[in-house]
Scaffold this active site. Structure first.
Site, PDB file in Angstrom:
ATOM      1  N   GLY A 150       0.923  -1.185  -0.013  1.00  0.00           N
ATOM      2  CA  GLY A 150       0.131  -0.077   0.012  1.00  0.00           C
ATOM      3  C   GLY A 150       0.900   1.259  -0.106  1.00  0.00           C
ATOM      4  N   CYS A 151       0.267   2.303  -0.300  1.00  0.00           N
ATOM      5  CA  CYS A 151       1.147   3.671  -0.583  1.00  0.00           C
ATOM      6  C   CYS A 151       1.391   4.078   0.945  1.00  0.00           C
ATOM      7  CB  CYS A 151       0.355   4.849  -1.152  1.00  0.00           C
ATOM      8  SG  CYS A 151      -1.466   4.555  -0.826  1.00  0.00           S
ATOM      9  N   TYR A 152       0.462   3.946   1.882  1.00  0.00           N
ATOM     10  CA  TYR A 152       0.592   4.289   3.198  1.00  0.00           C
ATOM     11  C   TYR A 152       1.840   3.645   3.736  1.00  0.00           C
ATOM     12  CZ  TYR A 152      -3.329   7.634   3.756  1.00  0.00           C
ATOM     13  OH  TYR A 152      -3.928   8.950   3.685  1.00  0.00           O
ATOM     14  N   CYS A 155       5.272   4.477   2.268  1.00  0.00           N
ATOM     15  CA  CYS A 155       5.896   5.866   2.705  1.00  0.00           C
ATOM     16  C   CYS A 155       6.270   5.780   4.088  1.00  0.00           C
ATOM     17  CB  CYS A 155       4.875   6.948   2.441  1.00  0.00           C
ATOM     18  SG  CYS A 155       5.295   8.231   2.438  1.00  0.00           S
TER      19      CYS A 155
END
Ligand SMILES: NC(=O)c1ccc[n+]([C@@H]2O[C@H](COP(=O)([O-])OP(=O)(O)OC[C@H]3O[C@@H](n4cnc5c(N)ncnc54)[C@H](OP(=O)(O)O)[C@@H]3O)[C@@H](O)[C@H]2O)c1
Length: 356
Positions: A150-152, A155
């Site tokens: 996932g992007c979260y 990051c």
């Protein structure tokens, strides 16, 4: 020449995959599936992609999965696992890179707690978690199924991993406040994403007492780095921007680290050196000299990380930015394909951000 198909090309993740792969001389886009625009030029759906001259399949299915070296799935969870199972059954030699959450959590009961019944739990064990900076050695020529992160979690984990791994410099108790652009919610029309409701407004969401559904994925990564359980408090925020993600992560520095770094003039240099050493073999991670902006990574596969210390409270504050659709989804998926195919990891991804 790699033969590649994309399922879900009418969505933001699928469109970004077409953008990244459509001009590569070493990639042939074999089939594009997008059920709401079957048979149409891709340029009808995304006018910016018209110059690629690509057409979406007539039907809503892959016709020749066995001819593809890689199939990217850019579908919602559940639909993705069903499709992955179908493809791997029919075409066991084909590699599937899944952008959804379906194969990211190793523990099926944990998945079912957050996402409901798993359509293909027997494939979970086979899936490789595709965050190359932290799991590169698990991605091999034999990998058939990649759970693209996932992007979260991408990051936030890149901001925190160097502080937790090896000789940890922080306690295993982290707080993450992360901001996302609205494309993170996909292309489907939702009232809260209307311009008139989103513009000039920001909000926290996913504030259930048990946390947000990206929390267990982030915890799984951080537990792996630390080698034991890490407490994770994660709060996502929706921001009035199209693309981009910024995570500000807090953790208490260990007494050992603080004892050796009492000078506010040198502590941040020491942190940056530690992070640079950790990411010295990672072409997409830049350890920044100043607090980074989401614009610095717009449309690129780079992640900028910036660790800093707050000596007054004894905490690490680690900031990371990515483009949620590139390093947070399609770019990372292409990075995974490159690694599995034995290509340089940066192939087709080395371009820097569009700026300003
Ligand atoms: N957006 C991000 O920043 C981001 C970041 C990381 C991961 N992801 C993940 O990537 C996946 C795709 O996200 P997205 O943002 O691209 O979503 P999106 O813009 O809403 O696109 C979803 C795509 O899936 C298709 N689709 C929806 N339901 C389907 C079904 N039941 N059967 C077959 N096709 C179906 C849609 O087709 P039609 O519209 O043609 O019907 C569309 O092509 C999701 O799992 C998401 O969680 C997204």
């Amino acid at each position: 020449m790699l033969k590649v198909s994309i399922v879900g090309v009418t969505g933001y993740g699928g469109g970004e995959l077409a953008r990244l792969l459509g001009r590569r001389p070493d990639v042939q886009l074999l089939e594009l599936v997008g059920r709401s625009a079957a048979g149409q030029p891709l340029g009808n759906v995304f006018p910016s992609l018209a110059p690629l001259g690509l057409t979406i399949n007539q039907g809503d299915q892959l016709e020749r999965p066995e001819e593809a070296d890689f199939v990217f799935l850019a579908l919602p969870h559940h639909a993705s696992a069903e499709k992955a199972a179908e493809i791997l059954e029919r075409a066991p030699q084909t590699r599937v890179i899944d952008l959804s959450a379906d194969f990211r959590l190793r523990d099926v009961p944990t998945y079912e707690q957050w996402y409901g019944h798993h359509p293909a739990p027997y494939l979970v064990r086979e899936a490789v978690y595709g965050l190359p900076e932290l799991y590169r050695d698990k991605l091999t020529a034999n990998t058939r199924l990649v759970a693209n992160p996932g992007c979260y979690p991408t990051c936030s984990a890149l901001a925190l991993a160097p502080a937790l791994k090896g000789q940890p410099i922080v306690e295993p108790d982290v707080i993450v406040n992360a901001l996302s652009g609205t494309s993170g919610a996909g292309r489907e029309v939702k009232p809260y994403l209307h311009f008139s409701e989103q513009n000039e407004s920001a909000n926290a969401y996913g504030l259930a007492p048990g946390g947000h559904r990206h929390m267990p994925e982030l915890k799984q990564i951080l537990d792996d780095q630390y080698g034991a359980s890490v407490d994770v408090l994660f709060t996502p925020h929706l921001m009035p921007m199209t693309r981009g993600m910024l995570a500000t992560c807090y953790a208490r520095l260990t007494p050992e680290f603080l004892a050796g770094h009492r000078d506010p003039k040198t502590v941040n240099t020491a942190l940056r050196e530690l992070y640079r050493e950790f990411y010295k073999n990672d072409p997409f991670v830049v350890v920044a000299e100043s607090s980074p902006t989401t614009k610095q990574v717009l449309g690129s596969n780079y992640c900028y990380v910036y660790p800093t210390a707050d000596l007054r409270t004894g905490r690490l504050v680690a900031i990371a930015v990515i483009d949620n659709l590139t390093k947070g989804a399609a770019g990372e998926a292409v990075q995974n394909m490159n690694i599995i195919a034995g290509l340089p990891e940066t192939t087709g991804l080395a371009q820097t951000a569009i700026y300003p």
